[in-house]
Structure formats: C-alpha cells, structure tokens
Design a protein around this motif. Structure first.
Motif, mmCIF file in Angstrom:
data_model
loop_
_atom_site.group_PDB
_atom_site.id
_atom_site.type_symbol
_atom_site.label_atom_id
_atom_site.label_comp_id
_atom_site.label_asym_id
_atom_site.label_seq_id
_atom_site.Cartn_x
_atom_site.Cartn_y
_atom_site.Cartn_z
ATOM 1 N N GLU A 150 1.986 -8.137 14.375
ATOM 2 C CA GLU A 150 1.510 -8.891 13.232
ATOM 3 C C GLU A 150 2.109 -8.290 11.961
ATOM 4 O O GLU A 150 2.127 -7.072 11.792
ATOM 5 N N TYR A 151 2.596 -9.165 11.074
ATOM 6 C CA TYR A 151 3.152 -8.736 9.803
ATOM 7 C C TYR A 151 2.379 -9.407 8.677
ATOM 8 O O TYR A 151 2.274 -10.635 8.634
ATOM 9 N N LEU A 152 1.856 -8.606 7.764
ATOM 10 C CA LEU A 152 1.154 -9.108 6.584
ATOM 11 C C LEU A 152 2.181 -9.470 5.512
ATOM 12 O O LEU A 152 3.237 -8.828 5.410
ATOM 13 N N LEU A 153 1.859 -10.459 4.685
ATOM 14 C CA LEU A 153 2.797 -10.855 3.642
ATOM 15 C C LEU A 153 3.101 -9.707 2.684
ATOM 16 O O LEU A 153 4.235 -9.577 2.212
ATOM 17 N N LYS A 154 2.125 -8.846 2.420
ATOM 18 C CA LYS A 154 2.408 -7.701 1.542
ATOM 19 C C LYS A 154 3.428 -6.757 2.188
ATOM 20 O O LYS A 154 4.215 -6.134 1.477
ATOM 21 N N GLN A 155 3.427 -6.657 3.514
ATOM 22 C CA GLN A 155 4.443 -5.860 4.211
ATOM 23 C C GLN A 155 5.815 -6.515 4.073
ATOM 24 O O GLN A 155 6.821 -5.827 3.862
ATOM 25 N N ILE A 156 5.839 -7.833 4.214
ATOM 26 C CA ILE A 156 7.092 -8.578 4.161
ATOM 27 C C ILE A 156 7.769 -8.415 2.800
ATOM 28 O O ILE A 156 8.991 -8.292 2.727
#
Length: 181
Positions: A150-156
C-alpha cells in the motif's frame, strides 16, 4: 569499473528514504521539486546533441533520451495513480514494465522536445492537484500489484520528488563526467 562505482552511478543521490514524519514542510518542499522538474530538465538537456542524448548515463544503463522519456511515462503513471486513489477506495493499480517501455521506438529515437513539453503540462497538473490535497487526501492510498504494498499519497509525493532528482542526477553526473558543460 567496480561495483561501488556502478552503484554510485545507478543511485547518485542514494535510494529513496521515507521520512519519519510527513509534515507540511516536507510535503510542500517535495511538491516544489515536482513543480520545478520540467524546467530544470529542459535546461540540462535541450542543447545536447543527438550523440549526447544517445549516451548511456552508466554502463548498461539507459541513454539520456531514454531517461527523459522514462520520466514522462513514470510521472504519467503517477498522475493516473493519484487520480485513482482520490476517486476509488484503495484501488489496485496497474503496473507496467519500464524496461520494456524503454526499448520501444519512441524511447529510442524520438526527439526529446515533445516529451519536455508533455512534462511541463503534466507537472503543472501534478503540482496543482498535490497542492490542493487535504490531510485526509494525503492519507488515501493505492495497492501496487508487484509487491502487494500500500502506498499513501503523501509517500508518493516524496517518492516522485526523489525520482525527479534521481534521474536529473543521472544526467548532470554524466554531463560533468563527460565535460559537456
């Protein structure tokens, strides 16, 4: 060339390091990197010769031309993934084989100018939507099928700022090593 030198050419700014805290400053700084990337990339590459564009940034690596086209393809995928995460509940996104894409004729021989123009509009849109994400939007996510992570938008936001700087460093390091400035 030894393995350490090759690794330094492969990751000239190091591998992506996720922060402990995704604070507002981190988010805004990384959005600014994303926003400014197309102009910086154009400045570094627009005056390169065809021979220079077709020079690999490291032994066995992509050419400068392939790196430029890859950035557009990767960042287009980022844009679509961001939109999916904002409009669907934790969607499973579609992966793509960047190596195979890099070997297609457009990546091998196409002029860079159309891709630089594409990046300009794309990054304007990326930065615009990223600047308007709410706190809850930043915690929205998608699933990447290659590793089921899972990737959070803040990580992206951090990852694509790093990705921009990573590939910019491939080009600037090559230019420095070849005395092209």
């Amino acid at each position: 060339m030894n393995e350490t030198d090759l690794e330094k050419l492969k990751y000239p700014i190091g591998k992506f390091q996720a922060p402990k805290d995704y604070n507002a400053e981190y988010i805004s700084t990384n959005i600014a990197i994303i926003e400014s990337f197309p102009n910086k990339l154009k400045k570094e590459t627009i005056d390169l010769t065809e021979e220079q564009l077709d020079t690999p940034y490291r032994p066995g690596g992509w050419t400068v031309r392939q790196v430029i086209h890859h950035c557009a393809e990767s960042h287009m995928n980022c844009f679509i993934r961001l939109k999916w995460a904002l409009t669907e509940n934790n969607p499973v996104i579609k992966a793509y084989d960047e190596k195979l894409w890099s070997e297609l004729p457009d990546n091998l021989t196409m002029p860079i100018e159309p891709t630089l123009q594409l990046l300009e509009g794309l990054h304007f849109r990326l930065a615009y939507i990223m600047k308007n994400l709410s706190g809850s939007d930043l915690d929205k996510s998608f699933i990447h099928p290659e590793n089921n992570s899972e990737y959070l938008l803040k990580q992206i936001i951090g990852m694509y700022a790093w990705h921009s700087n990573h590939h910019m460093a491939h080009i600037t390091t090559l230019k420095k090593n070849k005395n092209w400035d």
